[in-house]
Design a protein around this motif. Structure first.
Motif: not given
Length: 339
Positions: A90, A171, A271-272
């Protein structure tokens, strides 16, 4: 009320302590009530609380258990691998979640970025403030989190052959910092893959205009210029009303294609939700992803990383190559409070 010294001893917040250790919490509360009513002894000193020894013993046991749990999450140097490895991470700490609506006070009337806190970036690539509102950068702590993760991976003997990354700037920065920590900044270009973007429903104003490879290069990021992504931003724009299930399938199918199209070890930065959407189809093929994921990802901290390994033709989730990065909340200081 839990004694602050006890909270500091175990490194937990009052709320999390209460949830995890209800019996000890009640004991401490009883002890606090006794302390509030303490009377002086003949010598003028306080009477020894009856439960003090009980609490001390409980704390000793609790500290030991916390340490044991912490040790269980620390990865050891990796042994010779038996198959391919895929690492999914993440992004690190983001500016907007740390400072809230940061854009209005971080750009002057000329649209120039002005640093207002030491945890904010020293500079940003030239871009419209409105776009930064939709595509936040990392904080300085976030860049440090990611670089430290890369350094720990290097110490654990991790080898990375390919890097794929969501186009979101946070990111890309995370991937760049991890690679820097690995000592591969110049030799391992980042392949921007829009299909790794998070659920499109979270972009009601439309997908942001992401920095191009040339702009990323100007910002000091080694982005692969000749890479043709499997999913383009234009492809995503045709699916702005995608369901949550469609989003999960998009990430899952893309990860399958990336693994099929490459050899060696892969690092995916997203992402998460990416930690689960890009691995679940491999390690839990019979368990469909559901909206419960939206609850689970609240526990996925910044720079969380998972690893799956191919063993005897099948994938399994194994211990990550490095420990997590945990940091505490830090209120913002205003010198005017003392003026």
């Amino acid at each position: 009320m839990i004694a602050p010294t006890m909270i500091r001893q175990i490194g937990a917040s009052t709320q999390s302590f209460t949830v995890r250790f209800p019996k000890l919490t009640r004991l401490v509360a009883m002890q606090q009530q006794q302390n509030d009513k303490v009377v002086s002894s003949a010598s003028g000193g306080p009477i020894e609380p009856r439960n003090a020894k009980v609490i001390e013993t409980a704390l000793q046991r609790l500290n030991l258990r916390v340490l044991e749990n912490a040790d269980s999450g620390v990865a050891q140097p990796q042994t010779a691998q038996s198959g391919r490895r895929v690492y999914v991470a993440r992004h690190a700490e983001r500016v907007d979640f740390t400072f809230g609506s940061w854009v209005p006070y971080s750009f002057n009337d000329a649209g120039e970025y002005v640093r207002k806190d030491l945890n904010m970036p020293k500079s940003l690539p030239p871009r419209s403030p409105n776009i930064w509102q939709q595509d936040t950068p990392l904080t300085n702590l976030g860049c440090y989190q990611a670089r430290l993760t890369g350094e720990a991976m290097k110490e654990a003997g991790v080898r990375i052959d390919h890097v794929f990354c969501s186009p979101a700037f946070r990111c890309v920065q995370t991937a760049a910092s991890i690679i820097e920590g690995l000592g591969l900044r110049e030799s391992l270009p980042i392949r921007i893959e829009p299909g790794l973007l998070e659920w499109l429903t979270w972009y009601p104003a439309g997908i942001p205009t992401y920095l191009s490879n040339d702009e990323l290069t100007s910002a000091g990021i080694n982005a692969a210029k000749n890479y043709t992504p499997l999913t383009s931003v234009e492809d995503l724009k045709q699916s702005m009303k995608e369901s949550f299930e469609a989003f999960c399938s998009r990430n899952a199918e893309l990860s399958k294609q990336l693994i099929k199209a490459t050899e060696g070890n892969i690092l995916i930065v997203g992402h998460a939700a990416t930690l689960e959407t890009c691995t679940s189809a491999f390690v839990h093929p019979d368990i469909p992803l559901t909206r419960d994921l939206l609850k689970r990802i609240l526990k996925f901290s910044y720079c969380s990383i998972v690893m799956m390994e191919s063993v005897d033709g099948s994938w399994k989730m194994t211990r990550p190559p490095c420990a997590p990065f945990t940091n505490s909340k830090n209120d913002r200081f205003d010198w005017k409070d003392l003026s």
